[in-house]
Enzyme design. Structure first.
Site, PDB file in Angstrom:
ATOM      1  N   GLU A  66     -37.109   8.904  13.244  1.00 40.12           N
ATOM      2  CA  GLU A  66     -38.677   9.644  14.144  1.00 40.12           C
ATOM      3  C   GLU A  66     -38.190  10.617  15.380  1.00 40.12           C
ATOM      4  OE1 GLU A  66     -40.954   7.555  17.772  1.00 40.12           O
ATOM      5  OE2 GLU A  66     -40.334   6.328  15.920  1.00 40.12           O
ATOM      6  N   GLY A  86     -44.277   9.238  19.555  1.00 42.54           N
ATOM      7  CA  GLY A  86     -44.418   8.085  18.449  1.00 42.54           C
ATOM      8  C   GLY A  86     -45.614   7.053  18.770  1.00 42.54           C
ATOM      9  N   HIS A  93     -35.348   1.579   3.154  1.00 44.17           N
ATOM     10  CA  HIS A  93     -34.285   1.858   2.556  1.00 44.17           C
ATOM     11  C   HIS A  93     -33.897   1.264   0.752  1.00 44.17           C
ATOM     12  CE1 HIS A  93     -34.460   1.785   6.946  1.00 44.17           C
ATOM     13  NE2 HIS A  93     -34.732   0.508   7.084  1.00 44.17           N
ATOM     14  N   VAL A  94     -33.596   2.661   0.310  1.00 43.07           N
ATOM     15  CA  VAL A  94     -33.302   2.872  -1.181  1.00 43.07           C
ATOM     16  C   VAL A  94     -31.727   2.746  -1.257  1.00 43.07           C
ATOM     17  CG1 VAL A  94     -35.990   3.721  -1.510  1.00 43.07           C
ATOM     18  CG2 VAL A  94     -34.005   5.356  -1.579  1.00 43.07           C
ATOM     19  N   ARG A  95     -31.100   2.987  -0.834  1.00 46.37           N
ATOM     20  CA  ARG A  95     -29.810   3.442  -1.527  1.00 46.37           C
ATOM     21  C   ARG A  95     -28.134   3.327   0.447  1.00 46.37           C
ATOM     22  NH1 ARG A  95     -28.015   5.476  -5.297  1.00 46.37           N
ATOM     23  NH2 ARG A  95     -29.671   7.105  -5.788  1.00 46.37           N
ATOM     24  N   HIS A 110     -50.102  15.362   7.316  1.00 42.32           N
ATOM     25  CA  HIS A 110     -51.630  15.790   8.356  1.00 42.32           C
ATOM     26  C   HIS A 110     -51.053  16.571   9.444  1.00 42.32           C
ATOM     27  CE1 HIS A 110     -55.051  14.560  10.267  1.00 42.32           C
ATOM     28  NE2 HIS A 110     -54.636  14.543  11.114  1.00 42.32           N
ATOM     29  N   GLY A 112     -53.488  16.969  12.256  1.00 42.24           N
ATOM     30  CA  GLY A 112     -54.401  17.325  13.457  1.00 42.24           C
ATOM     31  C   GLY A 112     -54.548  16.898  14.642  1.00 42.24           C
ATOM     32  N   SER A 113     -55.637  17.262  15.709  1.00 47.19           N
ATOM     33  CA  SER A 113     -55.929  17.576  17.001  1.00 47.19           C
ATOM     34  C   SER A 113     -55.075  16.680  17.423  1.00 47.19           C
ATOM     35  CB  SER A 113     -57.211  17.925  17.101  1.00 47.19           C
ATOM     36  OG  SER A 113     -57.771  17.145  17.281  1.00 47.19           O
TER      37      SER A 113
END
Length: 146
Positions: A66, A86, A93-95, A110, A112-113
């Site tokens: 974040e 935010g 979480h892969v490892r 992306h 955008g406005s």
């Protein structure tokens, strides 16, 4: 590639100084690179960022994601007219990581406005994927001070 940033007059020293007295500074986050369309930061895996099993805390990974994504959005908007906050984050979480540093890179999916969507990849010191995150940031008009 043309840079996506609002201003090119920003330095890593300024980004790190702007983060003083924030959670990011408390846990040791540091911005390390500004590319034409990405922002990198790192964070230590230590007593501030691990859970009881000694592994990097998932919340610490989410906080890093974040932070790097939100700061990247802040570098795109006109700070005189807009703010960004935010809106939604997810993290897979892969490892697990027990020591060293983790390194995050935020790249836009992306711009955008009204919203920005960021892909944030967090890797360990050996470039192994630790966490995949997606952050959506709302771009709001800056309120005039009364």
């Amino acid at each position: 590639m043309k840079p996506i940033w609002f201003s090119l007059d920003i330095s890593l020293d300024q980004l790190n100084e702007n983060g003083r007295n924030t959670m990011g500074a408390w846990v040791g986050m540091e911005f390390t690179e500004i590319g034409p369309n990405y922002l990198r930061a790192m964070m230590p895996v230590d007593h501030r960022t691990v859970q009881p099993y000694g592994l990097l805390h998932g919340g610490a990974s989410a906080a890093l994601a974040e932070t790097v994504g939100s700061v990247a959005s802040a570098l795109i908007i006109d700070p005189e007219k807009q703010i960004c906050v935010g809106l939604e984050i997810n993290a897979n979480h892969v490892r697990g990581v027990r020591e060293g540093y983790v390194h995050a890179i935020a790249t836009p999916l992306h711009i955008g406005s009204a919203t920005h969507v960021w892909d944030i990849r967090i890797t360990d010191d050996h470039h192994k994927l630790v966490c995949v995150s997606r952050l959506t940031v709302a771009v709001l008009a800056k309120r005039k001070e009364a």
